[in-house]
Design a protein around this motif. Structure first.
Motif, PDB file in Angstrom:
ATOM      1  N   PRO B 158       0.713  -1.115  -0.123  1.00  0.00           N
ATOM      2  CA  PRO B 158      -0.126   0.055   0.136  1.00  0.00           C
ATOM      3  C   PRO B 158       0.737   1.412   0.006  1.00  0.00           C
ATOM      4  N   SER B 159       0.431   2.306  -0.893  1.00  0.00           N
ATOM      5  CA  SER B 159       1.333   3.371  -0.986  1.00  0.00           C
ATOM      6  C   SER B 159       1.702   4.094   0.080  1.00  0.00           C
ATOM      7  N   LEU B 160       0.857   4.387   1.045  1.00  0.00           N
ATOM      8  CA  LEU B 160       1.185   5.237   2.169  1.00  0.00           C
ATOM      9  C   LEU B 160       1.836   4.429   3.086  1.00  0.00           C
ATOM     10  N   LEU B 161       1.219   3.303   3.508  1.00  0.00           N
ATOM     11  CA  LEU B 161       1.651   2.445   4.731  1.00  0.00           C
ATOM     12  C   LEU B 161       2.771   1.547   4.459  1.00  0.00           C
ATOM     13  N   GLY B 162       3.174   1.439   3.143  1.00  0.00           N
ATOM     14  CA  GLY B 162       4.192   0.895   2.726  1.00  0.00           C
ATOM     15  C   GLY B 162       5.596   1.944   3.122  1.00  0.00           C
ATOM     16  N   VAL B 163       5.207   3.237   3.058  1.00  0.00           N
ATOM     17  CA  VAL B 163       6.154   4.121   3.284  1.00  0.00           C
ATOM     18  C   VAL B 163       6.665   3.974   4.758  1.00  0.00           C
ATOM     19  N   VAL B 164       5.477   4.301   5.397  1.00  0.00           N
ATOM     20  CA  VAL B 164       5.275   4.432   6.844  1.00  0.00           C
ATOM     21  C   VAL B 164       5.981   3.202   7.637  1.00  0.00           C
ATOM     22  N   ARG B 165       5.765   2.216   7.237  1.00  0.00           N
ATOM     23  CA  ARG B 165       6.119   0.946   8.253  1.00  0.00           C
ATOM     24  C   ARG B 165       7.548   0.600   7.895  1.00  0.00           C
ATOM     25  N   THR B 166       7.998   1.160   6.784  1.00  0.00           N
ATOM     26  CA  THR B 166       9.535   1.006   6.420  1.00  0.00           C
ATOM     27  C   THR B 166      10.356   2.308   7.214  1.00  0.00           C
ATOM     28  N   LEU B 167       9.838   3.294   7.134  1.00  0.00           N
ATOM     29  CA  LEU B 167      10.443   4.459   7.343  1.00  0.00           C
ATOM     30  C   LEU B 167      10.555   4.637   9.102  1.00  0.00           C
ATOM     31  N   ALA B 168       9.252   4.411   9.827  1.00  0.00           N
ATOM     32  CA  ALA B 168       9.108   4.822  11.194  1.00  0.00           C
ATOM     33  C   ALA B 168      10.213   3.829  11.944  1.00  0.00           C
ATOM     34  N   PRO B 169      10.530   2.588  11.804  1.00  0.00           N
ATOM     35  CA  PRO B 169      11.294   1.959  12.577  1.00  0.00           C
ATOM     36  C   PRO B 169      12.712   2.441  12.223  1.00  0.00           C
ATOM     37  N   VAL B 170      13.117   2.816  11.189  1.00  0.00           N
ATOM     38  CA  VAL B 170      14.398   3.317  11.107  1.00  0.00           C
ATOM     39  C   VAL B 170      14.922   4.659  11.914  1.00  0.00           C
ATOM     40  N   ILE B 171      13.777   5.720  11.800  1.00  0.00           N
ATOM     41  CA  ILE B 171      13.988   6.787  12.567  1.00  0.00           C
ATOM     42  C   ILE B 171      13.947   6.562  14.064  1.00  0.00           C
ATOM     43  N   ALA B 172      13.194   5.678  14.314  1.00  0.00           N
ATOM     44  CA  ALA B 172      12.622   5.501  15.779  1.00  0.00           C
ATOM     45  C   ALA B 172      13.921   5.170  16.347  1.00  0.00           C
ATOM     46  N   ALA B 173      14.864   4.317  15.652  1.00  0.00           N
ATOM     47  CA  ALA B 173      16.083   3.688  16.314  1.00  0.00           C
ATOM     48  C   ALA B 173      17.378   4.909  16.355  1.00  0.00           C
ATOM     49  N   GLY B 174      16.923   5.989  15.977  1.00  0.00           N
ATOM     50  CA  GLY B 174      17.850   7.205  15.924  1.00  0.00           C
ATOM     51  C   GLY B 174      18.797   7.319  14.756  1.00  0.00           C
ATOM     52  N   ASN B 175      18.522   6.311  13.814  1.00  0.00           N
ATOM     53  CA  ASN B 175      18.931   6.746  12.500  1.00  0.00           C
ATOM     54  C   ASN B 175      18.499   7.802  11.711  1.00  0.00           C
ATOM     55  N   SER B 176      19.274   8.613  10.667  1.00  0.00           N
ATOM     56  CA  SER B 176      18.524   9.321   9.713  1.00  0.00           C
ATOM     57  C   SER B 176      18.446   8.450   8.303  1.00  0.00           C
ATOM     58  N   ALA B 177      17.482   8.939   7.772  1.00  0.00           N
ATOM     59  CA  ALA B 177      17.001   8.090   6.606  1.00  0.00           C
ATOM     60  C   ALA B 177      17.039   8.742   5.350  1.00  0.00           C
ATOM     61  N   VAL B 178      17.434   8.248   4.217  1.00  0.00           N
ATOM     62  CA  VAL B 178      17.215   8.414   2.910  1.00  0.00           C
ATOM     63  C   VAL B 178      16.168   7.350   2.302  1.00  0.00           C
ATOM     64  N   LEU B 179      14.838   8.274   2.067  1.00  0.00           N
ATOM     65  CA  LEU B 179      13.750   7.190   1.718  1.00  0.00           C
ATOM     66  C   LEU B 179      13.556   7.311   0.164  1.00  0.00           C
ATOM     67  N   ILE B 180      13.808   6.451  -0.624  1.00  0.00           N
ATOM     68  CA  ILE B 180      13.297   6.190  -2.170  1.00  0.00           C
ATOM     69  C   ILE B 180      11.866   5.911  -2.178  1.00  0.00           C
ATOM     70  N   ALA B 181      10.946   6.736  -2.721  1.00  0.00           N
ATOM     71  CA  ALA B 181      10.090   6.469  -2.742  1.00  0.00           C
ATOM     72  C   ALA B 181       9.656   5.257  -3.951  1.00  0.00           C
TER      73      ALA B 181
END
Lengths: 311, 280
Positions: B158-181
């Motif tokens: 899913p186009s929004l959920l697919g972004v959030v569930r991959t991105l959220a754990p990465v930044i929750a860990a304290g990482n910074s992220a480069v998201l490729i949509a």
């Protein structure tokens, strides 16, 4: 002779210099910054820039250990790649000159000159007697280049004869033993006209190099300021036949910044100035960025800060 | 006379700002009904490089923020998303061709995902960390720490959920992220970047690129400054290629199942063990 040595002839000469076209200088600096330098030209520019760096550490916290580490980096900037050229010079405070010289000699950096910031760096607020001793002290310790600061207070209040005599005195102490770089601290000179005047003043007084800044004042080596100084050395060459070097220092942190400086040199003073004996870049963080860009060109993938040495 | 619509220019999100691609390129995306929707930016490898520079400079500040503060900011993202839900629903309907009701459910689940991971921020350390018994007069602790910069290839659907569930754990860990949509469904990621820009998230912690995944993937794989990759949006073949070049700097490369799990956070963390003499 352009001037006869009297303050009045110096004043007359500086007063007759044409004023700097501020808008024009800034626009030209911006225009030259848009040049795109790629592939083999970029590789050449990176190596040239590395060989022009005055690798600098001017901190209160400097220690012999830090200076030794810097020496190792100056001789062999990338320990994993022997094709990287050595830097142009090392720039330190007086008390570190001796240890820098002996360390460089010991690790194969005999050809790398040591520059000392003398004359009450960075403010220049000391009596001439102290400045003379300061310079002599650096020379005795083995400095090959002296980076002196001008008395900006005197310059701005019109006592240009005083500034002139001071540079001349220091130049006499340096003699043939050391090159003299004169720091104008352009960030405190307020106008481009003043930068042009101070450049001529320093060159007439015997500077081998004119340097933008101490690195302790912001703004430091902005592109228009470097442009004005490069024009001054170019015109001074036309006038006298002698080539004076230019050293921007402070605020040049990325490969892009450094390449922009090289473009400025080539397009303003000419390709004659594109060598370490006539153009230097005062920097510390810049070297790592140049090395990372060099790795990128060599390996084809982007490098990371973990793969260059920590300063 | 009818009014001319003022359409949004869909741009990248790098270092807290919204630039166009340095290459000046865009590409066309069409909706489920095959009609033109928008011309988002087609990011180049230099945009990726700029995004990594931004992410790197933001990473120590974000990693050193208190876990509690990170949790608050993740919760704040959920709050701001709630206010924007209509926009997300519209975009999902346009792109995926699903019903309004299904789109609404997806947005709600995405918001709840932020809340779920926000809760984990300050609890990870007690769940995954430990006090170890050692043979000597020492305290011995193990605690997880952020990796650094993590690249995230978002799932397409899913186009929004697919972004959030991959991105959220990465930044929750304290990482910074480069998201490729996702290449074909990038709009929710771009709109999410507008949410992130107004959620107290420090600039550069999340950077969003749109464009051709196949063009960017090899550069992500070989970039020495990227420490981890979530390959959710990549094919198996692209994943293998990234693993091959990513071995150079020991990238952590993961693919997860579609569920939320604290392991998704911990996979992008490293455990540090500290010895401390007792009584000093």
């Amino acid at each position: 002779m352009i001037i006869d040595g009297s303050e009045s002839s110096l004043k007359k000469f500086l007063a007759e210099l044409s004023p700097v076209d501020q808008v024009g200088a800034e626009a030209r600096a911006v225009m030259l910054a848009t040049r795109s330098i790629k592939t083999t030209s970029k590789a050449w520019a990176i190596d040239t820039a590395i060989s022009m760096i005055d690798l600098t550490t001017l901190e209160g916290a400097d220690s012999p250990g830090k200076v030794r580490a810097l020496c190792a980096k100056a001789v062999r900037p990338d320990p994993t790649d022997s094709t990287v050229p050595s830097v142009g010079a090392i720039c330190v405070y007086n008390d570190m000159v001796k240890i820098t010289r002996s360390e460089l000699d010991a690790i194969g950096g005999k050809d790398i000159p040591v520059a000392a910031v003398a004359t009450a760096f960075p403010s220049g607020r000391a009596s001439i007697a102290v400045k003379k001793i300061d310079t002599q002290d650096a020379l005795d310790a083995g400095a090959n280049e002296i980076d002196m600061v001008i008395d900006r207070g005197a310059f701005l209040s019109g006592k240009i004869g005083e500034v002139f005599d001071e540079i001349k005195t220091i130049k006499e102490i340096c003699g043939n033993k050391a090159h003299l770089k004169v720091i104008l601290e352009t960030g405190e000179l307020v106008t481009y006209d003043n930068v042009r005047k101070a450049s001529y003043l320093a060159m007439l007084a015997g500077a081998d190099f004119i340097k933008t800044s101490t690195g302790k004042v912001s703004p430091a080596a902005t592109a228009p300021v470097v442009l004005v100084m490069l024009e001054a050395v170019r015109d001074y060459f036309a006038l006298t036949g002698s080539r004076i070097g230019v050293k921007p220092a402070g605020g040049i942190r990325t490969t892009k910044d450094a390449i922009k400086q090289l473009v400025l040199v080539n397009e303003t003073a000419g390709s004659e100035w594109l060598k370490p004996s006539l153009f230097r870049i005062g920097a510390s963080a810049l070297l790592n960025d140049l090395l990372m860009q060099r790795m990128k060109l060599r390996t084809g993938h982007y490098a990371g800060a973990n793969y260059v040495t920590v300063d | 006379m009818s009014r001319i619509d003022v359409n949004k220019t869909y741009k990248l999100f790098i270092g807290g700002t919204f630039p166009r691609s340095e290459s000046g390129r865009v590409y066309e995306i069409k909706g489920a009904n095959k009609k033109f929707i928008a011309n988002p930016a087609l990011a180049s490898r230099k945009d990726l490089r700029d995004a990594v520079v931004a992410a790197k400079s933001a990473s120590s500040g974000w990693a050193n923020a208190t876990a509690f503060n990170r949790g608050q900011i993740l919760y704040r993202i959920a709050e701001i998303m709630q206010g924007r839900s209509e926009q997300f629903i519209d975009e999902i309907c346009l792109l995926e061709g699903v019903s309004n009701k299904a789109a609404k459910l997806q947005v709600e689940e995405a918001i709840d995902t932020w809340v779920w991971y926000s809760g984990w921020c300050d609890k990870l350390y007690s769940v995954s960390g430990s006090q170890n018994q050692v043979s000597g007069p020492f305290y011995n602790f193990t605690t997880p720490e952020a990796l650094g910069v993590v690249a995230v290839f978002a799932e397409s659907k899913p186009s929004l959920l697919g972004v959030v569930r991959t991105l959220a754990p990465v930044i929750a860990a304290g990482n910074s992220a480069v998201l490729i949509a996702s290449e074909s469904y990038p709009l929710p990621a771009i709109t999410l970047s507008e949410v992130l820009a107004t959620s107290d998230l420090p600039a550069g912690v999340v950077n969003v690129l749109t464009g051709k995944v196949s063009e960017l993937a090899p550069w992500v794989g070989s970039h020495m400054e990227i420490d981890g990759v979530d390959v959710a949006g990549l094919s198996k073949k692209q994943e293998d290629e990234i693993k091959l070049v990513g071995a150079d700097n020991l990238k952590r490369i993961h693919r997860f199942s579609a569920t939320n799990h604290p392991e998704r956070i911990l996979s992008f963390m490293e455990h540090k063990t500290i010895w401390h003499p007792i009584g000093i």
